[in-house]
Scaffold this motif. Structure first.
Motif, PDB file in Angstrom:
ATOM      1  N   HIS A 162       0.820  -1.179   0.112  1.00 43.63           N
ATOM      2  CA  HIS A 162      -0.017  -0.012  -0.131  1.00 43.63           C
ATOM      3  C   HIS A 162       0.898   1.197  -0.062  1.00 43.63           C
ATOM      4  O   HIS A 162       1.896   1.212   0.899  1.00 43.63           O
ATOM      5  N   ASN A 164       1.165   5.608  -0.419  1.00 39.68           N
ATOM      6  CA  ASN A 164       0.389   7.090  -0.338  1.00 39.68           C
ATOM      7  C   ASN A 164       1.557   8.021  -0.298  1.00 39.68           C
ATOM      8  O   ASN A 164       2.759   7.862  -0.038  1.00 39.68           O
ATOM      9  N   ASP A 207      -6.850   6.387   9.591  1.00 41.57           N
ATOM     10  CA  ASP A 207      -6.259   4.997   9.726  1.00 41.57           C
ATOM     11  C   ASP A 207      -6.573   4.505  10.947  1.00 41.57           C
ATOM     12  O   ASP A 207      -6.352   3.661  11.746  1.00 41.57           O
ATOM     13  N   ASP A 252      -3.371   3.858  -1.391  1.00 43.15           N
ATOM     14  CA  ASP A 252      -4.100   3.957  -0.178  1.00 43.15           C
ATOM     15  C   ASP A 252      -4.521   5.350   0.295  1.00 43.15           C
ATOM     16  O   ASP A 252      -3.479   5.827   1.083  1.00 43.15           O
TER      17      ASP A 252
END
Ligand code: HAM
Length: 422
Positions: A162, A164, A207, A252
């Motif tokens: 993932h 970002n 998150d 993500d």
């Protein structure tokens, strides 16, 4: 009362230790292939290092640190992670004046006071890399290639990467305000932690594990849509380089990481199927960390892999056959009065570079053969009265069951030849 290992810690018994050696060897060899050198830092540091490095408001610093005062009343902390320590070492030894980038790897125990469960311990081990002194997006890609190469070396190809970008302090500050504005009208619907968090560190709400928080902030402005031009270009180049080289990843929006030092590229690797603690590694860029710990302005990037979780994955997914620790030779002694000669022969075998072992509990001949089998011996040397009288030994191949009588002088070269030809 029986004394046990403290909660959240455990022993690595020899059978398990073989797996650790196997894993560490793959990690170290792969890192060396990518030009990373080993660094070893102390297991404890001044508490301030982690407060400044990892961040005052993070879970690690507020809840999870093992902090104590030594006899001189200094506040020390068992390291909860390795990046801050590496950064401290880089500054302390003025290594930023040398050739850049500096590329390091490390492996060792870390300590976090958290609720233990499968894959989460209070003493756990990380293998990490840190590269200081370049902002090149190709270095971000290199670090990710290295991570993937280690996973593949361990036979773990079913991972999810993932990715970002958490931007730079400039674009993140503006974004932070946008998020607070978005969250303020729904703050009562956030979980208790997030009601406090959303003002201090609204990115952490993204998150949060609570589904209700996600429902409350639905359609929130994303980081990726709020990056400045520089950060967007940087992130685009990292993604493109991964794509060009066949590294699969998912962008993500919720990935923000739990440590404060990150800038730009941030990532996590998950292996589904190993339980709730599926994050086997994480990392990213930290271009402001060196400066915040008192060094010059110097960018950095790295990751850490959770070694327990990787072994859990290897065990669960059974995707690789690991080397078992074996011995070349087992020395079976047929009479007790030959122990003297046996001790000398065993010592000689080991001096000559062979791995060798024997029984020390007066087992019968049969039981010694069983033990040899258990230890994975490739050859057994039988030593009895006949052998001593005749200046020879009997060597048995444990696989083919073939047997030879070999002169004492010829034994070592014979064994070396046999082992070389296997
Ligand atoms: P982290 O995400 O906090 O990052 O930890 C990295 C990995 O360590 C996690 O993905 C997990 O596999 C493992 N880990 C963390 N806590 C535990 C625990 N209590 N028990 C077992 N395993 C655990 C860092 O530590 C950063 N220093 C990574 C980094 C390096 N970023 C840049 N450079």
């Amino acid at each position: 009362m029986q004394i046990k290992a403290p909660r959240g810690t455990y022993d690595i018994l020899p059978e398990e230790a073989v797996k650790w050696q196997w894993m560490e060897q793959i990690m170290k060899e792969t890192a060396a292939r990518f030009g990373y050198q080993e660094i070893r830092t102390p297991v404890f540091e001044h508490t301030e290092l982690f407060q400044r490095g990892v961040g005052e408001s993070t879970d690690i610093v507020t809840k999870e640190m093992y902090t104590f005062h030594d006899k001189s009343q200094r506040s020390l902390t068992l390291r909860p992670e390795g990046t801050a320590s590496c950064t401290r070492a880089l500054i302390e030894h003025s290594l930023y004046n040398g050739t850049l980038p500096i590329k390091w790897f490390y492996a060792g125990p870390m300590f976090r006071y958290d609720r233990p469960q499968t894959g989460r311990y209070r003493q756990f081990h990380q293998f990490g890399v840190e590269a200081f002194g370049s902002r090149s997006p190709f270095l971000d890609a290199e670090v990710l290639f290295l991570l993937v190469e280690i996973l593949q070396g361990m036979g773990l190809s079913e991972y999810e990467l993932h990715l970002n970008s958490v931007g730079c302090p400039l674009c993140r500050e503006q974004y932070r305000q946008k998020l607070i504005d978005h969250m303020a009208p729904v703050k009562d619907k956030l979980c208790k932690d997030c009601q406090v968090r959303y003002l201090q560190n609204p990115l952490r709400v993204l998150d949060c594990k609570e589904a209700t928080c996600h429902q409350a902030i639905i359609n929130y402005p994303t980081l990726i849509d709020n990056l400045c031009d520089d950060c967007r270009t940087h992130y685009g180049m990292v993604q493109q380089t991964l794509k060009d080289n066949g590294i699969e990843f998912v962008h993500d929006n919720n990935l923000v990481r739990g440590l404060d030092y990150y800038t730009n590229t941030a990532f996590e690797v998950h292996i589904p199927g190993i339980g709730a603690q599926s994050a086997v590694g994480g990392g990213g860029r930290y271009d402001g960390l060196v400066e915040s710990i008192g060094g010059p302005s110097l960018p950095g990037i790295g990751f850490a892999l959770g070694m327990e979780r990787l072994l859990l994955a290897v065990d669960k997914l059974g995707c690789v056959s690991r080397a078992q620790q074996t011995v070349d030779v087992f020395l079976a002694v047929m009479q007790e009065n030959l122990e003297n000669q046996a001790a000398s022969l065993l010592y000689k075998l080991r001096q000559q570079g062979l791995s060798a072992d024997k029984d020390y509990n007066q087992r019968s001949g049969r039981a010694q053969m069983k033990l040899a089998d258990k230890l994975g011996a490739k050859y057994v040397i039988l030593l009895g009265e006949d052998e001593i009288k005749g200046n020879f030994v009997t060597v048995r191949d444990m696989k083919s069951k073939e047997q030879w009588k070999i002169d004492n002088e010829g034994l070592i070269p014979f064994l070396h030849e046999c082992l070389d030809n296997r």
